[in-house]
Write an enzyme that holds these catalytic residues in place. Structure first.
Site, PDB file in Angstrom:
ATOM      1  N   GLU A  99     -33.527  85.421 -55.839  1.00 30.43           N
ATOM      2  CA  GLU A  99     -32.435  85.725 -57.061  1.00 30.43           C
ATOM      3  C   GLU A  99     -31.608  87.016 -56.785  1.00 30.43           C
ATOM      4  O   GLU A  99     -32.165  88.157 -56.967  1.00 30.43           O
ATOM      5  CB  GLU A  99     -33.214  85.982 -58.163  1.00 30.43           C
ATOM      6  CG  GLU A  99     -32.226  86.202 -59.523  1.00 30.43           C
ATOM      7  CD  GLU A  99     -32.941  86.637 -60.868  1.00 30.43           C
ATOM      8  OE1 GLU A  99     -34.162  86.529 -60.748  1.00 30.43           O
ATOM      9  OE2 GLU A  99     -32.433  86.851 -61.916  1.00 30.43           O
ATOM     10  N   ASP A 118     -36.926  87.902 -60.726  1.00 32.15           N
ATOM     11  CA  ASP A 118     -37.173  88.862 -61.487  1.00 32.15           C
ATOM     12  C   ASP A 118     -38.315  88.210 -62.326  1.00 32.15           C
ATOM     13  O   ASP A 118     -38.300  87.040 -63.009  1.00 32.15           O
ATOM     14  CB  ASP A 118     -36.288  89.464 -62.117  1.00 32.15           C
ATOM     15  CG  ASP A 118     -35.346  90.085 -61.227  1.00 32.15           C
ATOM     16  OD1 ASP A 118     -33.956  90.537 -61.521  1.00 32.15           O
ATOM     17  OD2 ASP A 118     -35.590  90.456 -60.148  1.00 32.15           O
ATOM     18  N   ASP A 169     -38.650  88.569 -65.445  1.00 30.61           N
ATOM     19  CA  ASP A 169     -37.908  88.703 -66.940  1.00 30.61           C
ATOM     20  C   ASP A 169     -37.628  87.539 -67.202  1.00 30.61           C
ATOM     21  O   ASP A 169     -37.543  86.636 -66.474  1.00 30.61           O
ATOM     22  CB  ASP A 169     -36.973  89.807 -66.850  1.00 30.61           C
ATOM     23  CG  ASP A 169     -35.828  89.219 -66.160  1.00 30.61           C
ATOM     24  OD1 ASP A 169     -34.601  90.328 -65.784  1.00 30.61           O
ATOM     25  OD2 ASP A 169     -35.733  88.232 -65.471  1.00 30.61           O
ATOM     26  N   ASP A 189     -34.331  86.134 -67.531  1.00 30.31           N
ATOM     27  CA  ASP A 189     -33.410  85.472 -66.764  1.00 30.31           C
ATOM     28  C   ASP A 189     -33.935  84.977 -65.393  1.00 30.31           C
ATOM     29  O   ASP A 189     -33.633  83.898 -65.290  1.00 30.31           O
ATOM     30  CB  ASP A 189     -32.460  86.606 -66.363  1.00 30.31           C
ATOM     31  CG  ASP A 189     -31.247  86.844 -67.419  1.00 30.31           C
ATOM     32  OD1 ASP A 189     -30.361  87.664 -67.472  1.00 30.31           O
ATOM     33  OD2 ASP A 189     -31.365  85.962 -68.090  1.00 30.31           O
TER      34      ASP A 189
END
Ligand code: 28F
Length: 646
Positions: free
Chosen positions: A435, A508, A510, A512
């Site tokens: 990403e 990541d 997180d 997202d």
């Protein structure tokens, strides 16, 4: 005086095969492996005996409990294993042994293999509870029948004493209870996974309508319980799978056919999506490699829809709808139960019985044929949807032709931003889908370029849940992946052309990042599903925390691990950094923690995950706001405190 037990069985039917040593010497031969998967096979074996008792018509409830000490107990309210004694040869002498002891200590004991009697068994195809006994540190069996409680204990398959009466109960009570502690000398892990058990027990309940399955976890800090019962069985299963989608027929279609040696159940419902979700089972076993029952279903469906379309002048006589066209947007469960099932294929999950092809085809032809005749409205809507699918597929094929002519999809023009590896043998290589360009850059510097390729993704990829192939092929990020993988897409997919053995999603840690992971997973699930079925897709596990104390640096991959590492290091003087994204790591840290085969953890994405992702994703991005709100409410705690993970 030994009470004789009534009923269609007695111990004479038992064929007694000697010795359990082979089981302990080569457990993988009996339960597939000794990792977490093999550990859970022990539960499936015992539960299958309760299911067989239910299929014989004598039991309607099975209770599974993970006990505080880590053992598992399975209870049913069936007849109770017979307690009458049989003469057998043991250590060269003729001795009298109870049917219970024989069932628990002799491979293939029990009516399943003696001909007649039980005709449906699952497990690793019926190796039986004896295998569980041999691979357990200890195992207790308790039988309640004829107003008495009988009990016998075993250690690694060896009976500690004869079956004995340990109590009296009301005559109306009956059943069997097996409690076992898996042998830590045999298994890599003896820590049962509640969700794995829950998923399978829910599936068992769907596949056996009216059967109640209860699950509870009594281990400290992990208390949990679930109850599953579906009076409409696989019909409820189809409705569950479609709950995040707009469905087509007024209600799901259910077809059932009982024959002397087999039974067929089919549940099906079309939705407004483009992917097909068809799950086939034989004797409650998920036949992931398909087989004759699935072939029979698919062939008959294509014939039925084409015949109906031609007969009602909805399709020109020389036009033919393909199998993929008639299965677009179809959710279906095919469940067959039969004596002597033949399981074939790499993982023994392909049904080989040739008679099932015709049996399933006829059941579908009678059931669906009648439905279409009696419901011309939905029938016409279905055929028109199928014709639209055929047109879209032609358009996609032209689009693919176009892109192929332009050479975009061919592997000879790899995407510019792919940092390929030098090794050309797909068996040795892996590709990281990373990403963002910054993390992509770090990964390119930190990797081992001999066997690791890097393909950075710029931000979010297309939401493919509601997109057909043609639209998907317009997306640059997706085209880059298709080209880099080299194996084509959809009907053109060819695993032999895959350029890497592992496809690793690195995003990541997180929300997202998790969203991108679900987008990728849903793309693979909808358009490159064999990548998942063959186990090529992985998720990288970057660390959540870096703990420094003086020169010493440790990494933690979960909140639990952080706590235990802080304990180990002594909390004084520890500095903890929470990683928000891959970009915060240096190339050496990224290599050390997430890419080096020696230290990294990879999560292999299996069909369940993808299936869950497809369901989660179609909830999050589907067009049912009510379900989306409920999903986010249910999972809000996950989304806030830790990333929503598949
Ligand atoms: C907790 C797991 O194992 N339930 C079982 C039965 C019932 C019979 C049976 C089982 C006959 C002699 C071969 C009773 N009465 N749950 C279970 N319930 N096995 S296993 O018989 C075994 C055969 O040994 C049973 C009359 N017929 C069959």
């Amino acid at each position: 005086m030994e009470e004789k037990v009534q009923g269609s069985y007695n111990a004479d039917k038992i064929q007694v095969l000697e010795g359990l040593d082979p089981v302990r010497k080569r457990p993988g031969m009996y339960i597939g492996s000794t990792d977490e998967r093999g550990l859970h096979h022990l539960i499936w074996e015992v539960v299958d005996n309760a299911v067989d008792e239910a299929l014989a018509g004598y039991c309607d409830t099975c209770t599974v409990e993970i006990c505080r000490d880590g053992s598992v107990s399975v209870t049913d309210n069936g007849r109770g294993i017979p307690v009458d004694k049989k003469k057998i040869v043991k250590n060269g002498k003729e001795v009298m042994v109870s049917a219970v002891e024989i069932v628990m200590t002799h491979l293939h004991a029990g009516g399943k293999f003696g001909g007649g009697g039980y005709n449906v068994s699952g497990g690793l195809h019926g190796v039986g509870v004896t295998v569980v006994n041999a691979l357990s540190e200890w195992l207790d069996v308790e039988v309640i029948r004829d107003g008495k409680i009988y009990r016998q204990t075993f250690n690694r398959g060896v009976p500690q004493r004869d079956l004995a009466v340990v109590g009296n109960v009301d005559k109306s009570r009956h059943g069997t209870k097996v409690t076992f502690m898996p042998d830590a000398d045999i298994f890599e892990t003896v820590d049962f996974n509640y969700d794995v058990i829950r998923t399978r027990l829910r599936e068992v309940a769907y596949l056996n309508k009216g059967f109640t399955v209860k699950l509870s976890d009594k281990r400290d800090g992990r208390e949990h319980e679930d109850t599953f019962r579906y009076d409409n069985g696989i019909l409820d299963f189809v409705d569950y799978l479609n709950r995040t989608k707009e469905t087509m027929f007024p209600e799901s279609l259910y077809i059932e056919k009982q024959l002397p040696d087999s039974e067929v159940e089919i549940a099906m419902q079309y939705n407004d999506g483009y992917s097909e979700n068809i799950y086939a089972y034989a004797n409650n076993i998920s036949t992931e490699e398909g087989g004759t029952h699935l072939d029979g279903f698919k062939n008959a469906l294509t014939k039925i829809i084409n015949d109906y379309a031609h007969a009602n002048n909805l399709l020109k006589s020389d036009d033919k709808l393909s199998g993929e066209d008639v299965r677009e947007g179809l959710t279906a469960i095919i469940s067959v139960k039969l004596k002597n099932p033949q399981f074939e294929g790499q993982t023994k999950t392909k049904l080989g019985n040739s008679e099932m092809r015709g049996i399933v085809a006829k059941a579908l032809t009678d059931g669906l044929g009648t439905y279409l005749e009696e419901n011309p409205g939905p029938a016409k809507e279905l055929v028109l949807k199928t014709i639209t699918a055929a047109r879209a597929r032609d358009a996609a094929r032209n689009a693919r032709e176009l892109t192929r002519r332009k050479g975009v999809l061919e592997s000879n023009t790899l995407p510019g931003k792919l940092a390929d590896c030098t090794d050309r043998d797909p068996k040795n290589t892996e590709i990281y889908i990373v990403e963002g360009d910054s993390a992509g850059g770090t990964a390119k510097q930190g990797r081992d370029r001999r066997f690791q390729a890097i393909l950075p993704l710029r931000g979010k990829i297309l939401n493919v849940q509601k997109a057909r192939l043609g639209r998907v092929l317009e997306n640059a990020e997706i085209k880059a992946m298709i080209t880099a993988f080299g194996c084509g897409i959809g009907d053109d997919f060819d695993e032999s052309k895959l350029r890497y053995d592992k496809i690793i999603c690195m995003t990541d840690a997180d929300v997202d990042g998790s969203h991108i992971r679900i987008l990728l997973l849903t793309f693979f699930f909808n358009f490159m599903r064999p990548l998942i079925e063959k186990g090529h897709v992985y998720s990288a596990m970057p660390p959540l925390y870096k703990i420094s104390k003086g020169k010493r640096i440790e990494y933690a991959y979960s909140d639990t691990e952080l706590a235990s590492k802080l304990d180990a290091m002594g909390r004084k003087g520890c500095e903890v950094q929470r990683y928000k994204g891959l970009g915060e790591m240096s190339k050496d840290q990224l290599w050390e923690t997430t890419m080096s085969p020696e230290h990294r953890t990879l999560v292999q994405i299996t069909m369940d995950d993808a299936f869950e992702a497809d369901e989660i994703f179609s909830t999050l991005m589907g067009d049912q706001p009510e379900l989306r709100r409920k999903f986010i409410e249910d999972n809000a705690k996950l989304i806030e405190t830790k990333d929503l993970d598949v």
